[in-house]
Design a protein around this motif. Structure first.
Motif, short mmCIF file in Angstrom:
data_model
loop_
_atom_site.label_atom_id
_atom_site.label_comp_id
_atom_site.label_asym_id
_atom_site.label_seq_id
_atom_site.Cartn_x
_atom_site.Cartn_y
_atom_site.Cartn_z
N LEU A 21 0.83 -1.20 0.00
CA LEU A 21 0.00 0.00 0.00
C LEU A 21 0.87 1.26 0.00
O LEU A 21 0.58 2.24 -0.70
CB LEU A 21 -0.93 0.00 1.22
N LYS A 22 1.94 1.22 0.78
CA LYS A 22 2.85 2.37 0.84
C LYS A 22 3.62 2.53 -0.47
O LYS A 22 3.83 3.64 -0.96
CB LYS A 22 3.82 2.21 2.00
N LEU A 23 4.05 1.40 -1.04
CA LEU A 23 4.87 1.47 -2.26
C LEU A 23 4.11 2.07 -3.44
O LEU A 23 4.71 2.71 -4.30
CB LEU A 23 5.38 0.07 -2.62
N VAL A 24 2.80 1.83 -3.50
CA VAL A 24 2.01 2.39 -4.61
C VAL A 24 1.31 3.69 -4.19
O VAL A 24 0.50 4.23 -4.95
CB VAL A 24 0.98 1.37 -5.15
N ASN A 25 1.63 4.17 -2.99
CA ASN A 25 0.99 5.40 -2.48
C ASN A 25 -0.53 5.31 -2.58
O ASN A 25 -1.20 6.24 -3.05
CB ASN A 25 1.50 6.63 -3.24
N ALA A 26 -1.07 4.18 -2.14
CA ALA A 26 -2.50 3.93 -2.28
C ALA A 26 -3.33 4.95 -1.50
O ALA A 26 -3.03 5.26 -0.35
CB ALA A 26 -2.82 2.52 -1.81
N LYS A 27 -4.36 5.41 -2.15
CA LYS A 27 -5.28 6.38 -1.54
C LYS A 27 -6.73 5.92 -1.70
O LYS A 27 -7.56 6.16 -0.83
CB LYS A 27 -5.07 7.75 -2.18
N PRO A 60 -3.50 7.49 3.39
CA PRO A 60 -3.51 8.85 3.94
C PRO A 60 -4.83 9.21 4.63
O PRO A 60 -5.83 8.50 4.49
CB PRO A 60 -3.28 9.73 2.71
N GLU A 61 -4.82 10.35 5.31
CA GLU A 61 -6.01 10.80 6.04
C GLU A 61 -7.22 10.97 5.12
O GLU A 61 -8.36 10.75 5.52
CB GLU A 61 -5.72 12.13 6.76
N ASP A 62 -6.98 11.39 3.88
CA ASP A 62 -8.09 11.59 2.94
C ASP A 62 -8.32 10.36 2.05
O ASP A 62 -9.03 10.43 1.06
CB ASP A 62 -7.86 12.82 2.07
#
Length: 239
Positions: free
Chosen positions: A68-74, A95-97
């Motif tokens: 999730l972190k590696l793909v900057n999942a949102k 992230p928060e949003d």
């Protein structure tokens, strides 16, 4: 070692031949020390459920958090929630949003973990939908703006529909987005002679074997088959 007043082992659904290697070494050395407290609490709450083995394996969850972190999942989607271990893990990581569409036919089990999710302060990231998954995925695709908009998907639900989920998720995922399929090794039964597979599981195992072959041959994705938990296949959309 995991420090708790009451130590609750994770049910092993992996293919490692040594229970000590999994429970005492991998989990105690590498997974539990880095497991967030809220995830630990939810794992303990789930342990008393008669279907506790359905929960995402903590070591598989650890890898998912890194992905999730590696793909900057949102923006993510989850099919099959149970008590919400992987759902909470995702909500804590994005992230928060960030937003998660979480789909399950059983809200009752989701509500077992909901108090912990609320305590963690991430319930507002989750849109839980009590439904079969296919109608929800089709509804998402009716809005063409959703195509290619999701960063990550996790599938741990009815195996007979994995093919149907895959086709829809590849349309919803961004190029380079990831989908992770759980239970791809079925406790090692996928590699056993048919005579050794219990009769009541033969059809189920056959479906998993065929789906694994399908993913291996799908030119639209890059895959990695990891022997974590009950097996996960990580797929990256190529185009």
């Amino acid at each position: 070692m995991e420090q708790n007043a009451k130590k609750v082992p994770s049910p092993s659904k992996g293919v490692l031949q040594s229970e000590d290697l999994y429970q005492i070494y991998i989990l105690e050395t590498s997974v539990y020390p880095r497991e967030p407290d809220f995830l630990k609490e939810l794992r303990h709450v789930t342990a008393s459920h008669p279907r506790a083995i359905w929960a995402t394996a903590p070591d598989a969850g650890q890898l998912m958090a890194m992905l999730l972190k590696l793909v900057n999942a949102k923006k993510t989607i989850e099919i099959g929630v149970f008590t919400g271990y992987s759902l909470l893990l995702t909500a804590l990581t994005i992230p928060e949003d960030g937003k998660i569409i979480a789909i399950d036919v059983n809200r009752e089990t989701f509500e077992i973990g909901l108090p912990v999710i609320k305590k963690a302060g991430v319930a507002d990231k989750i849109d839980f939908i009590e439904s079969e998954a296919l109608p929800v995925l089709d509804q998402q695709l009716h809005n063409h703006g959703n195509e290619g908009s999701f960063d990550f998907a996790f599938v741990d639900a009815d195996k007979v529909n994995y093919w149907n989920y895959h086709e829809r998720l590849l349309k919803l995922l961004k190029v380079d987005g990831l989908v992770v399929y759980d239970n791809t090794l079925r406790r090692g039964f996928v590699a056993m002679p048919e005579a050794l597979v219990p009769e009541h599981r033969k059809k189920d195992i056959e479906l998993t074997v065929e789906f694994n072959k399908f993913l291996a041959a799908d030119p639209r994705i890059q895959i990695s088959h990891a022997s974590l938990g009950d097996g996960i296949i990580i797929c990256r959309r190529l185009y």
